[in-house]
Structure formats: structure tokens, C-alpha cells
Motif scaffolding. Structure first.
Motif, PDB file in Angstrom:
ATOM      1  N   ILE A 189       0.844  -1.203   0.000  1.00 14.35           N
ATOM      2  CA  ILE A 189       0.000   0.000   0.000  1.00 14.35           C
ATOM      3  C   ILE A 189       0.880   1.253   0.000  1.00 14.35           C
ATOM      4  N   LEU A 190       1.909   1.253   0.828  1.00 12.77           N
ATOM      5  CA  LEU A 190       2.793   2.428   0.901  1.00 12.77           C
ATOM      6  C   LEU A 190       3.517   2.651  -0.422  1.00 12.77           C
ATOM      7  N   ALA A 191       3.920   1.588  -1.080  1.00 18.03           N
ATOM      8  CA  ALA A 191       4.613   1.731  -2.364  1.00 18.03           C
ATOM      9  C   ALA A 191       3.681   2.333  -3.410  1.00 18.03           C
ATOM     10  N   ASN A 192       2.424   1.922  -3.389  1.00 20.24           N
ATOM     11  CA  ASN A 192       1.462   2.512  -4.327  1.00 20.24           C
ATOM     12  C   ASN A 192       1.310   4.005  -4.086  1.00 20.24           C
ATOM     13  N   LEU A 193       1.500   4.436  -2.847  1.00 25.85           N
ATOM     14  CA  LEU A 193       1.390   5.855  -2.497  1.00 25.85           C
ATOM     15  C   LEU A 193       2.719   6.582  -2.664  1.00 25.85           C
ATOM     16  N   LYS A 194       3.736   5.872  -3.136  1.00 27.08           N
ATOM     17  CA  LYS A 194       5.084   6.439  -3.308  1.00 27.08           C
ATOM     18  C   LYS A 194       5.597   7.023  -1.990  1.00 27.08           C
ATOM     19  N   ASP A 195       5.338   6.304  -0.926  1.00 28.03           N
ATOM     20  CA  ASP A 195       5.753   6.745   0.389  1.00 28.03           C
ATOM     21  C   ASP A 195       7.271   6.722   0.515  1.00 28.03           C
ATOM     22  N   ASP A 196       7.864   7.846   0.920  1.00 28.53           N
ATOM     23  CA  ASP A 196       9.321   7.942   0.943  1.00 28.53           C
ATOM     24  C   ASP A 196       9.921   7.122   2.079  1.00 28.53           C
TER      25      ASP A 196
ATOM     26  N   ALA B 106      21.906  -1.831   4.107  1.00 28.72           N
ATOM     27  CA  ALA B 106      22.055  -0.790   5.127  1.00 28.72           C
ATOM     28  C   ALA B 106      21.041  -0.931   6.248  1.00 28.72           C
ATOM     29  N   GLY B 107      20.109  -1.851   6.087  1.00 28.15           N
ATOM     30  CA  GLY B 107      19.085  -2.070   7.105  1.00 28.15           C
ATOM     31  C   GLY B 107      18.496  -3.454   6.915  1.00 28.15           C
ATOM     32  N   THR B 108      17.530  -3.783   7.772  1.00 23.22           N
ATOM     33  CA  THR B 108      16.886  -5.097   7.679  1.00 23.22           C
ATOM     34  C   THR B 108      16.088  -5.206   6.385  1.00 23.22           C
ATOM     35  N   ALA B 109      16.209  -6.337   5.723  1.00 19.30           N
ATOM     36  CA  ALA B 109      15.402  -6.573   4.518  1.00 19.30           C
ATOM     37  C   ALA B 109      14.004  -6.994   4.971  1.00 19.30           C
ATOM     38  N   LEU B 110      13.031  -6.152   4.674  1.00 15.37           N
ATOM     39  CA  LEU B 110      11.672  -6.421   5.144  1.00 15.37           C
ATOM     40  C   LEU B 110      10.955  -7.414   4.235  1.00 15.37           C
ATOM     41  N   VAL B 111      11.396  -7.463   2.986  1.00 16.38           N
ATOM     42  CA  VAL B 111      10.845  -8.404   2.007  1.00 16.38           C
ATOM     43  C   VAL B 111      12.019  -8.900   1.170  1.00 16.38           C
ATOM     44  N   SER B 112      11.766  -9.873   0.305  1.00 22.58           N
ATOM     45  CA  SER B 112      12.852 -10.401  -0.524  1.00 22.58           C
ATOM     46  C   SER B 112      13.312  -9.338  -1.515  1.00 22.58           C
ATOM     47  N   PRO B 113      14.529  -9.466  -2.053  1.00 19.12           N
ATOM     48  CA  PRO B 113      15.005  -8.484  -3.040  1.00 19.12           C
ATOM     49  C   PRO B 113      14.055  -8.350  -4.230  1.00 19.12           C
ATOM     50  N   ALA B 114      13.538  -9.464  -4.703  1.00 17.18           N
ATOM     51  CA  ALA B 114      12.646  -9.388  -5.864  1.00 17.18           C
ATOM     52  C   ALA B 114      11.386  -8.612  -5.525  1.00 17.18           C
ATOM     53  N   VAL B 115      10.823  -8.867  -4.371  1.00 13.66           N
ATOM     54  CA  VAL B 115       9.608  -8.141  -3.960  1.00 13.66           C
ATOM     55  C   VAL B 115       9.932  -6.665  -3.757  1.00 13.66           C
ATOM     56  N   ALA B 116      11.059  -6.368  -3.123  1.00 12.95           N
ATOM     57  CA  ALA B 116      11.436  -4.960  -2.901  1.00 12.95           C
ATOM     58  C   ALA B 116      11.571  -4.218  -4.226  1.00 12.95           C
ATOM     59  N   LEU B 117      12.247  -4.844  -5.175  1.00 15.69           N
ATOM     60  CA  LEU B 117      12.411  -4.208  -6.486  1.00 15.69           C
ATOM     61  C   LEU B 117      11.061  -4.004  -7.153  1.00 15.69           C
ATOM     62  N   GLY B 118      10.208  -5.009  -7.073  1.00 15.24           N
ATOM     63  CA  GLY B 118       8.884  -4.893  -7.687  1.00 15.24           C
ATOM     64  C   GLY B 118       8.086  -3.748  -7.101  1.00 15.24           C
ATOM     65  N   LEU B 119       8.189  -3.558  -5.788  1.00  8.35           N
ATOM     66  CA  LEU B 119       7.479  -2.445  -5.143  1.00  8.35           C
ATOM     67  C   LEU B 119       8.088  -1.110  -5.559  1.00  8.35           C
ATOM     68  N   LEU B 120       9.405  -1.037  -5.585  1.00  7.61           N
ATOM     69  CA  LEU B 120      10.064   0.225  -5.944  1.00  7.61           C
ATOM     70  C   LEU B 120       9.851   0.568  -7.413  1.00  7.61           C
ATOM     71  N   ALA B 121       9.675  -0.453  -8.238  1.00  3.95           N
ATOM     72  CA  ALA B 121       9.513  -0.216  -9.681  1.00  3.95           C
ATOM     73  C   ALA B 121       8.231   0.532 -10.006  1.00  3.95           C
ATOM     74  N   ARG B 122       7.294   0.560  -9.066  1.00  3.13           N
ATOM     75  CA  ARG B 122       6.021   1.224  -9.353  1.00  3.13           C
ATOM     76  C   ARG B 122       6.181   2.731  -9.531  1.00  3.13           C
ATOM     77  N   ASP B 123       7.249   3.280  -9.008  1.00 10.15           N
ATOM     78  CA  ASP B 123       7.462   4.720  -9.135  1.00 10.15           C
ATOM     79  C   ASP B 123       8.451   4.975 -10.251  1.00 10.15           C
ATOM     80  N   ASP B 124       7.953   5.423 -11.409  1.00  7.01           N
ATOM     81  CA  ASP B 124       8.892   5.651 -12.511  1.00  7.01           C
ATOM     82  C   ASP B 124       9.692   6.928 -12.323  1.00  7.01           C
ATOM     83  N   HIS B 125       9.401   7.657 -11.252  1.00  2.42           N
ATOM     84  CA  HIS B 125      10.228   8.808 -10.890  1.00  2.42           C
ATOM     85  C   HIS B 125      11.162   8.461  -9.741  1.00  2.42           C
ATOM     86  N   GLY B 126      11.223   7.195  -9.404  1.00  4.44           N
ATOM     87  CA  GLY B 126      12.167   6.765  -8.376  1.00  4.44           C
ATOM     88  C   GLY B 126      13.557   6.739  -8.977  1.00  4.44           C
TER      89      GLY B 126
END
Lengths: 249, 372
Positions: A113-120, A133-153
């Protein structure tokens, strides 16, 4: 352990589960399900939202109950202006859930939900996890998939690094997706798309990304793949479908 | 000053943070400090749009706290007019609260910003970068309400807000209490010391910029037709804007192209459409190919014609960006921040800037173009 002891232990476990299920069904009953749901206005009252926010943010609470609270609140967001007064606290509770939950599903749901809102805040946590640099909250693939939603990221550099270093198919596939918003990645995506030694899923993701960035190069590669009797059926199916749908200006 | 970042020394962000943290109250470095708010300031380079927005909001709030609020007013007003980020609006609100003189239009702009931000409200942290918002902290809506209380005519906006919010139930009880408290402080009137009137929205100002140095830069329009800058400009006065199709702010690029189209339509009604050129050039030429330019214009009823075009540079955009000193910054993929840029270009390629980053009016701009 004797039978009486064992029975007492099982009964105690069942009671605990029933209490948890009762908390779950508190909100389940209040989630609007279809037009026939009785007393919709009462179900979506602010008092329930306040309570749900408290529950979502409470790290001591049963995680299934937190998940149901999240679903109840997320349904509330569809009410637009009515939910607006609760939005700030809801976001705060989502961030807490994303970082405090032991349950992977709850973390993922909150981050989704936060990724859809582009939460910083979520972006930073996901990046910290990917970069170590911190705890991985999800797998790398999932993290990338969430971050990919922001094309201005700004994760193209990270995605390229992961394509150089990672051998995990899911991570590589998501990294290719990320590059679909980076025009300077055309050549790399073209290479990945046509590389027969690459994972099929990565080739397909690269093809889709390249089609968005450079339909001309995509089409050239696609024709080459389709004409190659030695290439694989999955990539052929993907590029054929995409080529058929391609509309040029 | 807040939490320090884990940044290596020598990078733009570290340099900026060091400047902000300077212990000298009046270091004579106001120019360097204000430069941190330029959309193309190096410290935003390579960052995502949201990340850059948050960083800029932090910088703005810090500059306001160190006594530069009056100088920051134009930046704050631009944020109130177009920002769709709660941090940008909250930082502008902080500037307003600290300023000694506030333009008369500010209360109205705050009211409009409040309408936008209450749909996207969140708890903000303007004391630290990266932000670590406290769940019990203040929201962007609360910051905006406090700023309204500090404005001339703010009372009127607050009373209107109080009435509408009670009827519509769209503010939380905490925020309604804040509104009531602010109204209690204001009493019957607004804040004192109404400041100067705002700069007219569509004023021009002459610049030293010209197209002379970029005449050979190759452009391509929405139909894939190529021409140099020198070919396109020079035969007639021109109105030029800058945009990119991936802009997420409806009050910036989308609105600019729609308005540009209406300017051309207005010129057509005056039978002067053949006397001038109306054009917009993409900040993002690698992505904005002719097909995208065409679709973007069509979706906004842009009246494509020989003298009304959307363009991109065939090679890099940098020469134009540098020559015209455009305030546009880039992340890794695309633009991360940009100003509203609108220019009049005469036949010699000399440039006047219109509106200086503020929204503008089509009829007035059409008049200006015909007067060139």
C-alpha cells in the motif's frame, strides 16, 4: 504429561485462538461486502477506523487481527473525502506495521500500500534492505517490484548492479522491469531480451520493458527471435503477442 | 539541526547540510543558501522525485528557521500554487508563519493548498533529513492551518473552512480543534501587516538569454519532422514552454500544454495564428519520442499545426538547458523537479521570461506574444 493436563493445554490453546478469531471477526463483520450489507454507515464509522488504526499499529496484537484491520482501513480509503481525516494516522500505522510485524504477509501488505502511495519512508526502508544498510523487510525481488512502481524513483543504478551480481531469476526479472522506465537502459534490455542463455522470465520482462522504451528496437529483436528456430517457445509467445498489439505512431 | 546523514564528505548534500548548519547567524552566504532551492541544485541530482521534494522541503524549512522567510516568499508561493506533496506545502506554510510581511494573495493560496493537501495528508517531519515522522507529530494540514492563522485575511479563510468542514466532516476532530483555536487567537480580524501585492501573474522580465548559441541544435516534432532551432525560431515571435510527458503534477506540464493550446486557439480567433510560433520542448527527449509527443498533445486538445508544435531535441537536451538556464533537475531516469518555464522569443532570438515560475493567463500571454 497425563490426559487431564494435555486436555487443559489443548483447551487453553483453543481459547486463545478463539479470542484471536473474535478480534478478526469484529472487523470482518464491519467490512462492507456488497450492496446488501446491513447498516453500511455504521460499519464505516470513524470510531471503527480509529480503533482499526490502533490495532494495525499495535505490535503486540495478533498479526491476523492486524491484517484484517489493514484490510478494513484500506477499504475505507475508497470513500475518499470521508476517510481523508484518518489518512495521516493510517499512513503512520502502515509504516509501523511494515517495520514491526513478524508476519511477512502483514509487512508485505503494508509495504504494498505504501509503495502505491510512493511513500518515501517505505522507499528508504526497501532501499536499505536491498543495499544491506538495514533489515530486509521483504525479498530483493519483492522490494524491487514495489520500488519499480514509481517511474520517478531512482533505482536504475541499483537494478543494473543487481543484474550484474544476482543469479536469482526473480530478482533479475524485477530488475529488468525497473529498467523499463530508464531510456538509457535500451541497449542492456535489448541484450537481455535476445540472450538465449538468460532466464526466460528475465528475457520476457526485458522484452516488455524494451517495447515501452523503444518499440522500434523491440520489433527488430522480436522478428529475429520469431524467425529463429533455435529459440524458445515462451519468449516467442511473449514477443509475438506484443508485436501483434504494437501500434506505431 | 536534526539527524545527520550518512554521507561522504564532498558530496552536494553534505555541503548543503554543512552550509545550513553554519553556526553564523548572518554568514553573508544568503545567495548560496537560496541557491539550494533552485530546482536544478546539485543536491537533488540523481534522486527520485519524492526524495528530492522531501529534501527541498527540509531545506526550505531550515532556511525559514534561520531568518530568511521573507526572502523565501516567492518559493513558498510557488509551492502553494502547484505542489501536490504534503511536505512541499508544509514547508511553504512554515515560511509564511515566519515571514514578517505576507502578500495579500497568500491566504487564498493557502486555502487552495489546503484543499489539495487534505486528500494526501500525512504527518511531516521538517526537522530531520531523512524525515522520521513521529506518529504523534504534526500533519501537513495542521501546518497549513497554522499558516492561515498568521496571514492577512486568514481569518476569513479559516471561518469558511470551519463552516464547510463541520458540514462535510472532512477534517478530524484534532484538526477542527486547531481551527477553532486559531480562530480564537485571530479574533475578529486577520493578522497585521498585510504585505505587498503579489507580482502580476503574467509579468515579463527581460533576460540576457538568447537562442544564439543553440541555433544548430536539432529538434524533432510530434510528426518526426526535424529542424534546427535556428530554422524554427527567428522568422516570427515565439512563445516557448518546457514540459515532459511523465510529469505527475497536473498543475504543471499538463496544464501548461493545455494552456499553450488555448493561446494558439485565441490567436486563431484573432486571425493572428500565422504571425507567431507556439511551441513546447520536452525536458526528457530520450523518452518523449514523436509518438508520445503526439499522444500527449492529442489528449490535451493541443491544436497541432505548422506554427504550433511539441518538440524534443534529437540529441541531448543539455545545450538548451544550459543556454536558457532552465531550472530542471534530473533523477536517474527522468526529471525529478522543474519550474514552470514560459518564454517569449523575438525574431533575434532574445528571450523574455513570463510569470517567473507562477501560473499564467492565456489571454494576457496571447496579448504579450502579439506585442513582441
Amino acid at each position: 504429561m497425563n490426559v487431564k493436563e494435555y486436555r487443559r493445554q489443548v483447551e487453553a490453546e483453543l481459547s486463545a485462538k478463539a479470542a484471536s478469531n473474535a478480534r478478526v471477526s469484529d472487523f470482518s463483520a464491519k467490512v462492507v461486502v456488497g450492496a446488501d450489507a446491513p447498516d453500511i454507515r455504521a460499519a464505516v464509522s470513524g470510531e471503527n477506523w480509529d480503533e482499526a488504526i490502533k490495532q494495525l499499529a499495535d505490535p503486540k496484537l495478533d498479526e491476523q487481527a492486524r491484517l484484517v484491520a489493514l484490510q478494513f482501513l484500506q477499504a475505507g480509503t475508497f470513500l475518499g473525502a470521508r476517510f481523508a481525516p484518518y489518512r495521516a494516522k493510517y499512513l503512520a500505522a502502515l509504516r509501523t506495521a511494515a517495520t514491526s510485524a513478524d508476519d511477512a504477509e502483514l509487512r508485505h501488505s503494508a509495504l504494498d500500500i505504501l509503495a502505491n502511495l510512493k511513500d518515501d519512508f517505505a522507499r528508504q526502508k526497501l532501499m536499505d534492505g536491498l543495499q544491506g544498510a538495514g533489515t530486509a523487510l521483504v525479498s530483493p525481488a519483492v522490494a524491487l517490484g514495489l520500488l519499480a512502481r514509481d517511474d520517478h524513483g531512482s533505482i536504475s543504478t541499483l537494478a543494473r548492479d543487481l543484474l550484474k551480481s544476482s543469479t536469482d531469476v526473480h530478482t533479475r526479472e524485477q530488475a529488468a522491469r525497473v529498467l523499463g522506465s530508464d531510456p538509457s537502459a535500451r541497449d542492456l534490455l535489448s541484450e537481455l531480451m535476445t540472450d538465449k542463455t538468460e532466464f526466460s522470465a528475465v528475457r520476457r520482462a526485458s522484452a516488455v520493458a524494451l517495447r515501452n522504451l523503444d518499440p522500434g528496437t523491440f520489433e527488430t529483436n522480436a522478428r529475429s527471435i520469431l524467425a529463429d528456430h533455435g529459440d524458445f517457445g515462451e519468449i516467442k509467445a511473449t514477443v509475438k503477442g506484443a508485436t501483434d498489439r504494437l501500434t506505431r505512431p | 539541526m536534526g539527524r545527520d546523514l550518512k554521507q561522504s564528505s564532498g558530496d552536494p548534500l553534505s555541503a548543503a547540510l554543512a552550509l545550513l548548519a553554519s553556526s553564523e547567524a548572518h554568514c553573508g552566504c544568503d545567495g548560496s543558501l537560496l541557491a539550494l532551492l533552485r530546482e536544478d541544485a546539485p543536491l537533488y541530482g540523481g534522486r527520485g522525485a519524492v526524495e528530492a521534494e522531501r529534501l527541498r522541503a527540509f531545506v526550505m524549512a531550515r532556511l525559514a528557521a534561520r531568518g530568511l522567510a521573507d526572502t523565501l516568499m516567492p518559493f513558498a508561493l510557488q509551492e502553494l500554487e502547484t505542489s501536490i506533496d504534503p511536505y512541499g506545502i508544509a514547508a511553504a506554510a512554515r515560511v509564511i508563519r515566519r515571514a514578517s510581511a505576507v502578500p495579500q494573495e497568500t491566504a487564498s493560496l493557502l486555502g487552495k493548498a489546503l484543499d489539495r493537501v487534505r486528500q494526501i495528508d500525512e504527518i511531516v517531519d521538517l526537522e530531520n533529513y531523512p524525515a522520521t515522522p513521529d506518529p504523534a507529530g504534526r500533519t501537513a494540514v495542521a501546518e497549513t492551518i497554522e499558516a492561515l492563522a498568521a496571514c492577512p485575511n486568514g481569518g476569513s479563510e479559516l471561518r469558511s473552512l470551519s463552516r464547510d468542514a463541520r458540514a462535510g466532516g472532512y477534517l478530524s476532530s484534532d484538526v477542527m480543534a486547531l481551527v477553532d483555536k486559531a480562530l480564537g487567537r485571530i479574533g475578529g480580524g486577520g493578522a497585521c501587516c498585510a504585505g505587498p501585492a503579489a507580482l502580476p501573474i503574467s509579468a515579463t522580465h527581460a533576460t540576457a538569454r538568447t537562442l544564439a548559441g543553440v541555433r544548430d541544435v536539432l529538434l524533432e516534432n510530434q510528426d518526426g519532422v526535424r529542424m534546427t532551432v535556428g530554422d524554427l525560431f527567428g522568422a516570427r515571435p515565439a512563445l516557448v514552454a518546457f514540459f515532459y510527458t511523465r510529469c505527475m503534477n497536473p498543475d504543471k506540464c499538463s496544464r501548461t500544454i493545455s494552456q499553450l493550446g488555448r493561446v494558439f486557439d485565441e490567436l486563431g480567433r484573432r486571425r493572428r495564428a500565422n504571425d507567431v510560433l507556439v511551441a513546447a520542448i520536452s525536458y526528457d527527449p530520450a523518452y518523449d519520442d514523436p509518438g508520445r509527443l503526439r499522444r500527449y498533445g492529442d489528449d490535451r486538445k493541443f491544436p497541432f499545426a505548422g506554427f504550433c508544435q511539441l518538440l524534443r531535441t534529437v540529441e541531448a537536451f543539455d545545450p538548451i538547458r544550459t543556454a536558457l538556464q532552465l531550472e530542471v533537475g534530473y533523477g536517474q531516469n527522468t526529471v525529478n523537479r522543474h519550474r514552470l518555464e514560459l518564454m517569449l522569443v523575438d525574431r533575434q532570438g532574445k528571450i523574455d521570461e513570463i510569470a517567473a515560475g507562477r501560473p499564467w493567463d492565456e489571454t494576457t500571454v496571447a496579448d504579450m506574444l502579439l506585442a513582441v
